[in-house]
Design a protein around this motif. Structure first.
Motif, PDB file in Angstrom:
ATOM      1  N   ASP A 102     -14.411  -6.635  42.240  1.00 25.10           N
ATOM      2  CA  ASP A 102     -13.603  -7.861  42.212  1.00 25.10           C
ATOM      3  C   ASP A 102     -12.406  -7.693  41.281  1.00 25.10           C
ATOM      4  O   ASP A 102     -11.304  -8.158  41.572  1.00 25.10           O
ATOM      5  CB  ASP A 102     -14.448  -9.056  41.764  1.00 25.10           C
ATOM      6  CG  ASP A 102     -15.416  -9.491  42.858  1.00 25.10           C
ATOM      7  OD1 ASP A 102     -15.120  -9.230  44.039  1.00 25.10           O
ATOM      8  OD2 ASP A 102     -16.460 -10.071  42.526  1.00 25.10           O
ATOM      9  N   ALA A 103     -12.650  -7.017  40.156  1.00 26.10           N
ATOM     10  CA  ALA A 103     -11.551  -6.779  39.209  1.00 26.10           C
ATOM     11  C   ALA A 103     -10.523  -5.843  39.832  1.00 26.10           C
ATOM     12  O   ALA A 103      -9.314  -6.044  39.682  1.00 26.10           O
ATOM     13  CB  ALA A 103     -12.087  -6.195  37.905  1.00 26.10           C
ATOM     14  N   LEU A 116      -8.454  -0.348  34.134  1.00 31.73           N
ATOM     15  CA  LEU A 116      -9.802  -0.857  33.846  1.00 31.73           C
ATOM     16  C   LEU A 116     -10.601   0.117  32.976  1.00 31.73           C
ATOM     17  O   LEU A 116     -11.278  -0.296  32.038  1.00 31.73           O
ATOM     18  CB  LEU A 116     -10.567  -1.122  35.152  1.00 31.73           C
ATOM     19  CG  LEU A 116     -10.055  -2.283  35.997  1.00 31.73           C
ATOM     20  CD1 LEU A 116     -10.857  -2.387  37.290  1.00 31.73           C
ATOM     21  CD2 LEU A 116     -10.132  -3.595  35.236  1.00 31.73           C
ATOM     22  N   PHE A 142      -9.815  -5.511  43.039  1.00 29.05           N
ATOM     23  CA  PHE A 142      -9.032  -6.251  44.032  1.00 29.05           C
ATOM     24  C   PHE A 142      -8.050  -7.207  43.347  1.00 29.05           C
ATOM     25  O   PHE A 142      -6.917  -7.386  43.793  1.00 29.05           O
ATOM     26  CB  PHE A 142      -9.939  -7.020  45.001  1.00 29.05           C
ATOM     27  CG  PHE A 142      -9.164  -7.876  45.964  1.00 29.05           C
ATOM     28  CD1 PHE A 142      -8.275  -7.297  46.864  1.00 29.05           C
ATOM     29  CD2 PHE A 142      -9.299  -9.262  45.950  1.00 29.05           C
ATOM     30  CE1 PHE A 142      -7.532  -8.086  47.739  1.00 29.05           C
ATOM     31  CE2 PHE A 142      -8.553 -10.051  46.829  1.00 29.05           C
ATOM     32  CZ  PHE A 142      -7.681  -9.458  47.723  1.00 29.05           C
ATOM     33  N   TYR A 143      -8.501  -7.795  42.246  1.00 26.10           N
ATOM     34  CA  TYR A 143      -7.622  -8.708  41.503  1.00 26.10           C
ATOM     35  C   TYR A 143      -6.353  -7.958  41.082  1.00 26.10           C
ATOM     36  O   TYR A 143      -5.232  -8.453  41.258  1.00 26.10           O
ATOM     37  CB  TYR A 143      -8.375  -9.223  40.276  1.00 26.10           C
ATOM     38  CG  TYR A 143      -7.750 -10.406  39.576  1.00 26.10           C
ATOM     39  CD1 TYR A 143      -7.494 -11.592  40.247  1.00 26.10           C
ATOM     40  CD2 TYR A 143      -7.427 -10.344  38.227  1.00 26.10           C
ATOM     41  CE1 TYR A 143      -6.938 -12.676  39.602  1.00 26.10           C
ATOM     42  CE2 TYR A 143      -6.881 -11.435  37.567  1.00 26.10           C
ATOM     43  CZ  TYR A 143      -6.639 -12.603  38.256  1.00 26.10           C
ATOM     44  OH  TYR A 143      -6.090 -13.678  37.607  1.00 26.10           O
ATOM     45  N   LEU A 144      -6.527  -6.736  40.574  1.00 28.49           N
ATOM     46  CA  LEU A 144      -5.368  -5.943  40.152  1.00 28.49           C
ATOM     47  C   LEU A 144      -4.553  -5.486  41.365  1.00 28.49           C
ATOM     48  O   LEU A 144      -3.324  -5.504  41.337  1.00 28.49           O
ATOM     49  CB  LEU A 144      -5.823  -4.737  39.329  1.00 28.49           C
ATOM     50  CG  LEU A 144      -6.504  -5.064  37.997  1.00 28.49           C
ATOM     51  CD1 LEU A 144      -7.002  -3.799  37.325  1.00 28.49           C
ATOM     52  CD2 LEU A 144      -5.553  -5.792  37.061  1.00 28.49           C
ATOM     53  N   ASN A 145      -5.245  -5.084  42.443  1.00 29.01           N
ATOM     54  CA  ASN A 145      -4.536  -4.697  43.672  1.00 29.01           C
ATOM     55  C   ASN A 145      -3.662  -5.839  44.169  1.00 29.01           C
ATOM     56  O   ASN A 145      -2.512  -5.638  44.563  1.00 29.01           O
ATOM     57  CB  ASN A 145      -5.527  -4.348  44.794  1.00 29.01           C
ATOM     58  CG  ASN A 145      -6.255  -3.031  44.574  1.00 29.01           C
ATOM     59  OD1 ASN A 145      -7.364  -2.854  45.029  1.00 29.01           O
ATOM     60  ND2 ASN A 145      -5.628  -2.100  43.870  1.00 29.01           N
ATOM     61  N   SER A 146      -4.224  -7.048  44.123  1.00 27.02           N
ATOM     62  CA  SER A 146      -3.497  -8.199  44.654  1.00 27.02           C
ATOM     63  C   SER A 146      -2.284  -8.538  43.794  1.00 27.02           C
ATOM     64  O   SER A 146      -1.430  -9.311  44.196  1.00 27.02           O
ATOM     65  CB  SER A 146      -4.416  -9.420  44.739  1.00 27.02           C
ATOM     66  OG  SER A 146      -4.564 -10.001  43.453  1.00 27.02           O
ATOM     67  N   ARG A 147      -2.231  -7.946  42.588  1.00 32.91           N
ATOM     68  CA  ARG A 147      -1.067  -8.154  41.722  1.00 32.91           C
ATOM     69  C   ARG A 147      -0.121  -6.954  41.770  1.00 32.91           C
ATOM     70  O   ARG A 147       0.740  -6.797  40.918  1.00 32.91           O
ATOM     71  CB  ARG A 147      -1.514  -8.402  40.269  1.00 32.91           C
ATOM     72  CG  ARG A 147      -2.398  -9.636  40.092  1.00 32.91           C
ATOM     73  CD  ARG A 147      -1.667 -10.930  40.467  1.00 32.91           C
ATOM     74  NE  ARG A 147      -2.479 -12.110  40.262  1.00 32.91           N
ATOM     75  CZ  ARG A 147      -3.061 -12.801  41.237  1.00 32.91           C
ATOM     76  NH1 ARG A 147      -2.920 -12.419  42.497  1.00 32.91           N
ATOM     77  NH2 ARG A 147      -3.764 -13.879  40.963  1.00 32.91           N
ATOM     78  N   GLY A 148      -0.359  -6.068  42.747  1.00 36.22           N
ATOM     79  CA  GLY A 148       0.600  -4.996  42.979  1.00 36.22           C
ATOM     80  C   GLY A 148       0.196  -3.627  42.464  1.00 36.22           C
ATOM     81  O   GLY A 148       0.893  -2.648  42.715  1.00 36.22           O
ATOM     82  N   LEU A 149      -0.925  -3.511  41.730  1.00 36.29           N
ATOM     83  CA  LEU A 149      -1.327  -2.199  41.209  1.00 36.29           C
ATOM     84  C   LEU A 149      -2.061  -1.414  42.294  1.00 36.29           C
ATOM     85  O   LEU A 149      -2.983  -1.948  42.922  1.00 36.29           O
ATOM     86  CB  LEU A 149      -2.260  -2.350  40.003  1.00 36.29           C
ATOM     87  CG  LEU A 149      -1.614  -2.697  38.659  1.00 36.29           C
ATOM     88  CD1 LEU A 149      -1.150  -4.143  38.625  1.00 36.29           C
ATOM     89  CD2 LEU A 149      -2.592  -2.428  37.530  1.00 36.29           C
ATOM     90  N   ASP A 150      -1.655  -0.163  42.509  1.00 34.27           N
ATOM     91  CA  ASP A 150      -2.395   0.632  43.489  1.00 34.27           C
ATOM     92  C   ASP A 150      -3.745   1.018  42.888  1.00 34.27           C
ATOM     93  O   ASP A 150      -3.994   0.798  41.700  1.00 34.27           O
ATOM     94  CB  ASP A 150      -1.587   1.849  43.976  1.00 34.27           C
ATOM     95  CG  ASP A 150      -1.280   2.841  42.878  1.00 34.27           C
ATOM     96  OD1 ASP A 150      -2.012   2.883  41.882  1.00 34.27           O
ATOM     97  OD2 ASP A 150      -0.277   3.577  43.023  1.00 34.27           O
ATOM     98  N   ASN A 151      -4.605   1.615  43.719  1.00 30.39           N
ATOM     99  CA  ASN A 151      -5.970   1.891  43.273  1.00 30.39           C
ATOM    100  C   ASN A 151      -6.030   2.758  42.027  1.00 30.39           C
ATOM    101  O   ASN A 151      -6.812   2.502  41.117  1.00 30.39           O
ATOM    102  CB  ASN A 151      -6.762   2.573  44.392  1.00 30.39           C
ATOM    103  CG  ASN A 151      -7.627   1.568  45.114  1.00 30.39           C
ATOM    104  OD1 ASN A 151      -8.053   0.575  44.526  1.00 30.39           O
ATOM    105  ND2 ASN A 151      -7.865   1.803  46.382  1.00 30.39           N
TER     106      ASN A 151
END
Lengths: 251, 438
Positions: free
Chosen positions: B386-387, B405, B389-398
């Motif tokens: 979940d964390a 993290l 995806f939260y970062l992905n949804s703010r533009g950070l790639d995997n």
């Protein structure tokens, strides 16, 4: 701007969305309402690209691009933003660092230079003030130890900083008292614009008193079963889903 | 002696006999006797095998045939190599060991009144009684501590007089420089802080050459009343090194001991920290992180002994294990019958980045007093999806999201460090380790 056609989504083998159609044009605010389990959050996650939400049929096009081909971070880079129903706590990462990394990641995706530290600080101070957030909160770890209202306010600060073209707000109003609701509504209204669009997902009509939608859609059992203007939301409030012939426990 | 319990150390004994006349301090009779005794004690037990509870997660089988010979004191290494190993912006004393020997050329003692910093053999010459007492610690410790005593090629002694505060942190650098295979690097150190004295030590272990090494670095510490010592260790040894670092500490009334460690390198690392609280109101904080992948294993063994009432101890260890990495944390807390009102905490969290990684966590609480607060927690888990995806949804790639993290997970351990150069070093090392991942 956003074109969803015949969208079918499965989560862990369970069919949640079953042929959803939705078109959102620039300048519009759409509200999606519906009973619990209708697939509202699934729609938000499918648009923004969460893993585990399998698209079995249909298409999502954003500004002419096939959105389903893009990773979640790329969708953010294209201008989509998801306001979470349950914002995630990230221990050890300060709000400040988180936002700086987010903004620069999006800029990198767009081929732009990183934002100068001074400009970033100016911007974040201004946005925090607009949304009435204590600047001390920016130094704290993302959402850790925040109250429900503080978490939602933090979502609004992030949205204001990122300045998306298309915002999806997933039950951003849930669990808020009236003061927090006003702040959140104010945050959403600031995102309105001729070249922008907003999709508000909500269980209750309450938020729509403050964020007045151009269109209201009722989602039930994985499909949009009724569309109308803001009057539809008021009717729902008065008569309930049953009044519209929708089984509240369909899922 | 069954091989399942211990491996014989006989192969090392003959090497000891061959080199013993040339070991530093060979002209001091009683020191040679102590070394002999160490070797005898070592041979009696041998190398701990997998059936020994304290070593069940770290198989020392690869030590059972290889001799790991002492090298000659190597000429020297280039100044820029030493400079690169030191942390910038610190003006305190610098003690440099090259291949287990104190390097006179690169060691730089900054004189300060009330502070004595010298080599172990030099100290031994003028302080026979005290050194013999100190070496008893090694003799009374495990078989490997006895081996280290027998074979050590050097070490440092730090003494801080009453109420003296060290002006700057001391940097101790251990460099493995030559690429000779199967070499041993053994050092034995002594730190004595008198009443009210305060010191900070930054100790690093690095390899500039290849070749397999067996490193041992054992430090014996006494902290008198109200004394304070902070030790910051990190190791980035080469991938063929077996790294062992042991710290024994006696903490008197009102004294304060803090130990930070970061284990990244080596083929196998073992960090042992054994504080004994012998005066009321003593305080011990242990913090550490270990990062492993590609066949690297890290083992942290702590043994916290609360002997008297009203002391506090707190341990926080974090592990990050990527593809093929392995770790073990064994944390023993002993609270004696009389050690009422003890407050002892222990936490070990591990993050598994790949399903092939392994993390073991074994808290061991032995509590004989009835009015104490003892808490422990151990977790092994994967990155929070979940964390991510939260970062992905703010533009950070995997990759960026994972890095953020994991760095956050590790950096929490080092948050409270106030020597910026040390904190930066820890974070930089963790960051570059992550960058090397897939």
């Amino acid at each position: 701007m956003l074109d969803i056609k015949n969208l079918h989504v499965e989560v862990e083998g369970k069919k949640i969305l079953r042929g959803l159609n939705l078109t959102v044009n620039a300048g519009e605010v759409h509200a999606i309402m519906g009973p619990n389990g209708a697939g509202k959050s699934t729609l938000a996650y499918a648009i923004c690209g969460k893993e585990g939400y399998e698209i079995t049929e249909g298409s999502v096009t954003f500004k002419g691009k096939d959105f389903l081909e893009l990773e979640a971070n790329e969708r953010a880079g294209e201008g989509a933003f998801l306001g979470f129903q349950y914002p995630v706590e990230i221990p050890g990462v300060t709000n400040m660092n988180f936002l700086k990394t987010a903004i620069n990641s999006i800029r990198k995706y767009r081929g732009e230079d990183e934002m100068a530290a001074v400009d970033f600080l100016k911007l974040i101070r201004a946005k925090a003030a607009e949304l009435d957030m204590d600047p001390e909160m920016l130094k704290r770890a993302v959402n850790v130890g925040f109250s429900g209202g503080e978490k939602k306010r933090n979502e609004m600060v992030q949205m204001a900083m990122i300045d998306p073209i298309f915002s999806v707000l997933d039950e951003t109003d849930s669990g808020l008292d009236i003061d927090a609701l006003r702040i959140v509504a104010d945050g959403i209204n600031r995102m309105r614009g001729d070249d922008k669009a907003i999709l508000v997902i909500t269980h209750y009509q309450r938020l729509l008193d403050y964020v007045v939608p151009d269109y209201v859609h009722v989602l039930s059992d994985g499909k949009i079963v009724k569309s109308g203007d803001k009057e539809l939301a008021q009717r729902l409030e008065k008569e309930g889903y049953a009044g519209l012939g929708i089984d509240e426990n369909a899922a | 002696m069954s091989e399942k319990n211990h491996f014989s150390g006989d192969h090392i004994a003959s090497h000891f006999e061959a080199v013993k006349a040339n070991l530093p301090g060979a002209d001091i009779d009683w020191l040679q006797s102590s070394r002999d005794e160490g070797m005898t004690n070592f041979l009696e037990t041998g190398i701990p095998g997998p059936r020994v509870e304290e070593w069940k997660y770290t198989n020392l089988g690869l030590l059972k045939s290889d001799v790991f010979k002492n090298t000659e004191a190597s000429g020297d290494i280039a100044a820029d190599v030493v400079a690169a190993a030191l942390l910038g912006g610190l003006n305190g004393p610098k003690v440099v060991f090259v291949d287990g020997y104190l390097s006179e050329t690169h060691t730089n003692i900054v004189e300060q009144e009330g502070v004595e910093l010298l080599s172990l053999t030099e100290f031994a010459k003028s302080n026979a009684d005290q050194t013999q007492k100190l070496l008893l610690h090694a003799q009374n410790s495990g078989s490997l501590s006895n081996l280290n005593l027998a074979m050590m090629t050097g070490g440092y002694v730090l003494r801080v007089s009453e109420d003296v505060k060290l002006a700057e942190p001391i940097q101790i650098v251990h460099i493995a420089s030559t690429s000779v295979a199967s070499k041993s690097l053994r050092t034995l150190n002594y730190i004595d802080v008198e009443e009210g004295g305060r010191a900070q030590i930054i100790e690093s272990f690095i390899s500039t050459g290849g070749g397999s090494n067996w490193r041992q670095n054992n430090t014996y510490v006494t902290l008198a009343r109200s004394a304070a010592l902070e030790v910051y260790q990190y190791q980035t040894e080469n991938s063929e090194t077996i790294h062992m670092a042991e710290t024994l500490v006696e903490v008197a009334e009102d004294a304060d001991f803090k130990h930070f460690s970061l284990n990244i390198g080596g083929k196998m690392s073992r960090t042992e920290i054994k504080p004994t609280l012998i005066g009321e109101n003593g305080n011990v904080e242990l913090r550490g992180a270990f990062l492993g992948r590609d066949g690297v294993s890290h083992d942290v063994f702590t043994h916290m002994k609360h002997m008297v009432p009203e002391c506090e101890s707190d341990q926080i260890y974090r592990g990050v294990l990527d593809k093929g990495g392995k770790s073990a944390f064994q944390g023993r807390v002993y609270v004696a019958k009389d050690a009422q009102l003890t407050n002892a905490e222990q936490s070990n969290k591990n993050l598994i980045l790949d399903r092939s990684a392994e993390a073991n966590s074994k808290p061991e609480l032995l509590i004989y007093a009835d009015d104490v607060k003892c808490a422990h927690g151990a977790t092994v888990g994967e990155l929070d999806q979940d964390a991510l995806f939260y970062l992905n949804s703010r533009g950070l790639d995997n990759k960026a999201a994972k890095a953020l993290l994991v760095e956050a997970f590790v950096s929490e351990v080092f948050d409270e460090i106030d020597i910026e150069a040390v904190k930066d070093k820890y974070l930089t090392l963790a960051h570059s380790w992550l960058e090397q991942g897939e």
